[in-house]
Design a protein around this motif. Structure first.
Motif, PDB file in Angstrom:
ATOM      1  N   ARG A  47      12.522   5.932   8.762  1.00 21.04           N
ATOM      2  CA  ARG A  47      13.767   6.556   8.313  1.00 21.04           C
ATOM      3  C   ARG A  47      14.694   6.817   9.502  1.00 21.04           C
ATOM      4  NH1 ARG A  47      16.065  11.540   7.906  1.00 21.04           N
ATOM      5  NH2 ARG A  47      17.367  11.926   6.055  1.00 21.04           N
ATOM      6  N   ASP A  48      14.156   7.404  10.573  1.00 19.00           N
ATOM      7  CA  ASP A  48      14.976   7.734  11.735  1.00 19.00           C
ATOM      8  C   ASP A  48      15.538   6.471  12.391  1.00 19.00           C
ATOM      9  OD1 ASP A  48      14.385  10.371  11.257  1.00 19.00           O
ATOM     10  OD2 ASP A  48      12.849  10.518  12.834  1.00 19.00           O
ATOM     11  N   ALA A  49      14.726   5.428  12.467  1.00 18.24           N
ATOM     12  CA  ALA A  49      15.192   4.185  13.092  1.00 18.24           C
ATOM     13  C   ALA A  49      16.297   3.545  12.267  1.00 18.24           C
ATOM     14  CB  ALA A  49      14.026   3.218  13.262  1.00 18.24           C
ATOM     15  N   MET A  50      16.174   3.586  10.938  1.00 17.57           N
ATOM     16  CA  MET A  50      17.203   3.015  10.080  1.00 17.57           C
ATOM     17  C   MET A  50      18.501   3.807  10.190  1.00 17.57           C
ATOM     18  SD  MET A  50      17.837   0.546   8.015  1.00 17.57           S
ATOM     19  CE  MET A  50      19.021   0.070   6.746  1.00 17.57           C
ATOM     20  N   LEU A  51      18.410   5.132  10.212  1.00 16.30           N
ATOM     21  CA  LEU A  51      19.607   5.952  10.375  1.00 16.30           C
ATOM     22  C   LEU A  51      20.285   5.688  11.718  1.00 16.30           C
ATOM     23  CD1 LEU A  51      18.576   9.418   8.874  1.00 16.30           C
ATOM     24  CD2 LEU A  51      20.353   7.873   8.031  1.00 16.30           C
ATOM     25  N   ALA A  52      19.485   5.457  12.753  1.00 10.45           N
ATOM     26  CA  ALA A  52      20.066   5.162  14.063  1.00 10.45           C
ATOM     27  C   ALA A  52      20.871   3.869  14.027  1.00 10.45           C
ATOM     28  CB  ALA A  52      18.961   5.077  15.115  1.00 10.45           C
ATOM     29  N   GLU A  53      20.372   2.861  13.294  1.00 11.70           N
ATOM     30  CA  GLU A  53      21.106   1.599  13.170  1.00 11.70           C
ATOM     31  C   GLU A  53      22.390   1.795  12.367  1.00 11.70           C
ATOM     32  OE1 GLU A  53      20.378  -1.462  14.546  1.00 11.70           O
ATOM     33  OE2 GLU A  53      18.951  -0.237  15.673  1.00 11.70           O
ATOM     34  N   VAL A 103       0.855  -1.181   0.000  1.00 11.82           N
ATOM     35  CA  VAL A 103       0.000   0.000   0.000  1.00 11.82           C
ATOM     36  C   VAL A 103       0.897   1.239   0.000  1.00 11.82           C
ATOM     37  CG1 VAL A 103      -0.241   0.033   2.535  1.00 11.82           C
ATOM     38  CG2 VAL A 103      -1.948   1.178   1.096  1.00 11.82           C
ATOM     39  N   PHE A 104       0.479   2.264  -0.758  1.00  2.73           N
ATOM     40  CA  PHE A 104       1.242   3.488  -0.963  1.00  2.73           C
ATOM     41  C   PHE A 104       0.376   4.687  -0.611  1.00  2.73           C
ATOM     42  CE2 PHE A 104       3.061   0.186  -3.424  1.00  2.73           C
ATOM     43  CZ  PHE A 104       4.386   0.495  -3.705  1.00  2.73           C
ATOM     44  N   ASP A 105       1.029   5.767  -0.158  1.00  2.00           N
ATOM     45  CA  ASP A 105       0.263   6.981   0.090  1.00  2.00           C
ATOM     46  C   ASP A 105       0.041   7.726  -1.227  1.00  2.00           C
ATOM     47  OD1 ASP A 105       2.621   8.342  -0.489  1.00  2.00           O
ATOM     48  OD2 ASP A 105       2.873   9.193   1.505  1.00  2.00           O
ATOM     49  N   THR A 106      -0.646   8.852  -1.161  1.00  2.00           N
ATOM     50  CA  THR A 106      -1.014   9.568  -2.383  1.00  2.00           C
ATOM     51  C   THR A 106       0.186  10.215  -3.069  1.00  2.00           C
ATOM     52  OG1 THR A 106      -1.592  11.496  -1.035  1.00  2.00           O
ATOM     53  CG2 THR A 106      -3.385   9.987  -1.645  1.00  2.00           C
ATOM     54  N   ARG A 107       1.333  10.221  -2.418  1.00  4.87           N
ATOM     55  CA  ARG A 107       2.560  10.731  -3.038  1.00  4.87           C
ATOM     56  C   ARG A 107       3.372   9.602  -3.670  1.00  4.87           C
ATOM     57  NH1 ARG A 107       5.107  14.024   1.870  1.00  4.87           N
ATOM     58  NH2 ARG A 107       6.904  14.063   0.453  1.00  4.87           N
ATOM     59  N   GLY A 108       2.852   8.381  -3.608  1.00  3.34           N
ATOM     60  CA  GLY A 108       3.549   7.250  -4.214  1.00  3.34           C
ATOM     61  C   GLY A 108       4.617   6.642  -3.334  1.00  3.34           C
ATOM     62  N   ARG A 109       4.578   6.904  -2.026  1.00  4.00           N
ATOM     63  CA  ARG A 109       5.561   6.348  -1.104  1.00  4.00           C
ATOM     64  C   ARG A 109       5.029   5.035  -0.516  1.00  4.00           C
ATOM     65  NH1 ARG A 109       6.583  11.156   3.069  1.00  4.00           N
ATOM     66  NH2 ARG A 109       4.300  10.949   3.156  1.00  4.00           N
ATOM     67  N   MET A 110       5.826   3.977  -0.582  1.00  2.87           N
ATOM     68  CA  MET A 110       5.396   2.694  -0.033  1.00  2.87           C
ATOM     69  C   MET A 110       5.363   2.763   1.483  1.00  2.87           C
ATOM     70  SD  MET A 110       6.782  -1.173  -0.799  1.00  2.87           S
ATOM     71  CE  MET A 110       8.316  -1.077   0.146  1.00  2.87           C
ATOM     72  N   LEU A 111       4.188   2.443   2.054  1.00  4.96           N
ATOM     73  CA  LEU A 111       4.033   2.466   3.511  1.00  4.96           C
ATOM     74  C   LEU A 111       4.364   1.115   4.117  1.00  4.96           C
ATOM     75  CD1 LEU A 111       0.740   4.528   3.889  1.00  4.96           C
ATOM     76  CD2 LEU A 111       3.103   5.327   3.864  1.00  4.96           C
ATOM     77  N   ALA A 122       9.310   3.229   2.310  1.00  2.00           N
ATOM     78  CA  ALA A 122      10.037   4.339   1.690  1.00  2.00           C
ATOM     79  C   ALA A 122      10.993   5.011   2.662  1.00  2.00           C
ATOM     80  CB  ALA A 122       9.040   5.362   1.145  1.00  2.00           C
ATOM     81  N   GLY A 123      10.697   4.964   3.944  1.00  3.32           N
ATOM     82  CA  GLY A 123      11.570   5.585   4.927  1.00  3.32           C
ATOM     83  C   GLY A 123      12.877   4.848   5.104  1.00  3.32           C
ATOM     84  N   SER A 124      12.814   3.545   5.358  1.00  2.00           N
ATOM     85  CA  SER A 124      14.030   2.766   5.578  1.00  2.00           C
ATOM     86  C   SER A 124      14.807   2.549   4.283  1.00  2.00           C
ATOM     87  CB  SER A 124      13.693   1.425   6.225  1.00  2.00           C
ATOM     88  OG  SER A 124      12.730   0.728   5.465  1.00  2.00           O
ATOM     89  N   LEU A 125      14.105   2.410   3.162  1.00  2.00           N
ATOM     90  CA  LEU A 125      14.780   2.214   1.881  1.00  2.00           C
ATOM     91  C   LEU A 125      15.447   3.499   1.393  1.00  2.00           C
ATOM     92  CD1 LEU A 125      12.175   0.006  -0.034  1.00  2.00           C
ATOM     93  CD2 LEU A 125      14.423  -0.716   0.776  1.00  2.00           C
ATOM     94  N   GLY A 126      14.891   4.654   1.766  1.00  2.00           N
ATOM     95  CA  GLY A 126      15.385   5.922   1.241  1.00  2.00           C
ATOM     96  C   GLY A 126      16.788   6.282   1.675  1.00  2.00           C
TER      97      GLY A 126
END
Length: 560
Positions: free
Chosen positions: A223-229, A49-57, A306-310
């Motif tokens: 995104r923040d959790a992935m950057l922390a790792e 499922v993706f939001d209206t901006r095309g980002r995978m949730l 999209a957050g962790s992949l970005g």
């Protein structure tokens, strides 16, 4: 943290859990309704499922990294062509364009906008592998993508609820199994519809008009959790290279991984150039499997969206085999792309303190069998085409042996014997472990398997082969030995090429021996009790295969 903030986070967590259930229902609908065995039995699909901006949730657990992570980029391409505000309820979009989808023509991606009243609130996307799309068929022999089958640009499958019958007529006229192709497209649309219905129920239950605010929080937290790792690791650049068989000459996959404050850069500069046959890889598929290699060992318990992949950025020079420009032939792109996690893991071995597995067989062993009238000269049987999946051994792991006959990194299941024999006039006379094929080490590599295929009526049949690891077996790490290389040959001993279509003569069978995984650690350090267990398992595997083979020999093929 204020009470209102805490309640908001709890609310978002509950919504997140519900979204996971929604996309899994979407994926299971696809599995239950698919026509192709690759989807129904092996799970070669993706759903999300993706939001209206095309980002995978969020993505469904059921599915493959190559589909899921490439599909994450694919929805953005759809929105570049179709502005969301221009779509309406009942619209369903599709494409199988390799550069806008998941890398080759056999994969169809279907995107469905979801409306809450008149307002678009989300998009569902699903991808599945359709057994045949015409042309030369699924295999590595094409010279350009034009030869490999029917290429459908991004367009409408349904428009305001009305099916695009002209499109379906064109597809039916160009494929070898029109019933399966059409059925699979309806299956993809149905899976998105199931997801959309569940999402609208969820929004109503949670009192939400859209997913926008929740999407920002989900993606931001990921995104923040992935950057922390990532920031727990040493910063710097590490390199690795792998040589594999390729089509008619070896291919070098060269990689540099840079870990820094803002994420991880994966660069494939130095990799071999585009090949003249269909093993080339569009960049989206390269990005999908390279990023998966990172996610396997860094933040692997975090949501894949999209957050962790970005924050994992993958590049490859245009014109190399991992960034093949149109119109390169790409049908068998998985034979290269599925090697990339092991290449990336080799780069990460040092910064992760050696806590990565050895190389495995990695790429699926996926023969496509064809036969019958119009396929093989002189054949009198009904035409058939079937794509099956089989796996080799995975590499030895830190503290554990490698998994036997396991499809890492694709995650698809091996096709059951009964399904293959029920779907095509084929007999599988052997399916057994390949003893001692895993590389020796303190932790041995997983073993491969031996399979033998014949025509049920003794006719000749063709096989389109996409096999690697014949000349360049999986390597061990930290003193571990390589796994046994793969082999493919006719039952009379005649060797076959790893790549390309060949005919198995009437009365003969094809034997496939998949590669074993590389070992990890010095073999002299292996526990004596584990050595004794290895010998026992080898005997069990041999005798189990012998019993299976002898049992099959006394049964008439037609009764199976």
């Amino acid at each position: 943290m204020t009470e209102s903030t805490a309640l908001k986070q709890i609310h978002t967590q509950i919504l997140w859990t519900r979204l996971l259930a929604v996309v899994e229902e979407q994926a299971q609908t696809l599995v239950r309704t698919a026509f192709s065995t690759t989807v129904r039995e092996a799970g070669d699909l993706s759903a999300g499922v993706f939001d209206t901006r095309g980002r995978m949730l969020t993505q469904a657990v059921t599915g493959t990294p190559g589909h899921v992570n490439a599909m994450a980029a694919s929805v953005g391409f759809f929105l570049q062509k179709f502005v969301l505000a221009s779509l309406q309820p009942g619209d369903v979009l599709l494409t199988n364009d390799p550069w806008h989808g998941t890398g080759h023509l056999n994969d169809f991606t279907v995107v469905t906008p979801v409306f809450n009243g008149a307002s678009p609130v989300a998009l569902f996307a699903a991808t599945s592998h359709i057994a045949d799309v015409g042309g030369l068929g699924f295999g590595p022999d094409g010279r350009q993508v034009f030869e490999e089958g029917l290429n459908i640009p991004m367009g409408y499958l349904f428009r305001a609820g009305e099916v695009n019958e002209t499109l379906l007529e064109i597809i039916r006229a160009n494929v070898r199994d029109p019933r399966a192709a059409e059925g699979d497209l309806y299956s993809l649309a149905a899976s998105n519809q199931a997801g959309a219905a569940s999402l609208l129920e969820t929004l109503e239950e949670f009192g939400l008009e859209s997913l926008d605010s929740a999407a920002d929080m989900i993606i931001g937290n990921s995104r923040d959790a992935m950057l922390a790792e990532i920031r727990k690791l040493p910063f710097g650049t590490w390199r690795n290279a792998m040589r594999i068989d390729g089509y008619d000459e070896p291919v070098d996959l060269v990689c540099a991984v840079t870990i820094g404050e803002t994420g991880i850069e994966v660069d494939f500069d130095g990799t071999s150039p585009v090949c003249g046959h269909g093993i080339n890889v569009p960049l989206t598929y390269t990005q999908a499997y390279a990023s998966f290699g990172v996610r396997c060992v860094i933040g692997n318990d975090l949501p894949n969206n999209a957050g962790s992949l970005g924050v994992v950025r993958v590049t490859a020079p245009e014109g190399c085999i991992l960034n093949a420009p149109r119109p390169a032939a790409v049908s068998a792109r998985h034979t290269i792309g599925q090697m990339l996690p092991d290449v990336v893991l080799g780069c990460l071995e040092e910064p992760l303190g050696g806590n990565v597995p050895s190389e495995g067989a990695s790429c699926l062993f996926g023969p496509v069998f064809l036969g019958g009238r119009g396929m093989i000269p002189g054949s009198q049987g009904e035409p058939f085409v079937i794509n099956a999946f089989y796996a080799g051994g995975a590499g030895g792991r830190p503290g554990k042996d490698g998994l036997d006959c396991t499809a890492f990194p694709s995650g698809v299941r091996s096709t059951p014997v009964e399904i293959t024999e029920n779907s095509a006039p084929l007999i599988i006379w052997r399916k057994e472990y390949r003893p001692d094929s895993g590389g020796k080490g303190e932790f041995r590599g997983g073993v491969g398997q031996v399979m033998e295929f014949a025509h049920a009526d003794g006719e000749a049949f063709a096989v389109s082969k996409m096999f690697d690891r014949i000349d360049h077996p999986p390597r061990g790490r930290r003193g571990g030995q390589p796994g046994e290389p793969a082999r493919v040959y006719v039952s009379d001993g005649t060797p076959l090429r790893g790549m390309g279509r060949e005919v198995i003569p009437a009365g003969k069978s094809m034997v496939l021996e998949t590669a074993g995984g590389g070992g990890r650690g010095n073999p002299d350090d292996r526990d004596p009790e584990r050595l004794a267990l290895d010998q026992l398992n080898g005997l069990i595997a041999f005798h189990a295969g012998l019993v299976f083979t002898q049992h099959r020999q006394v049964i008439e093929p037609r009764t199976l």
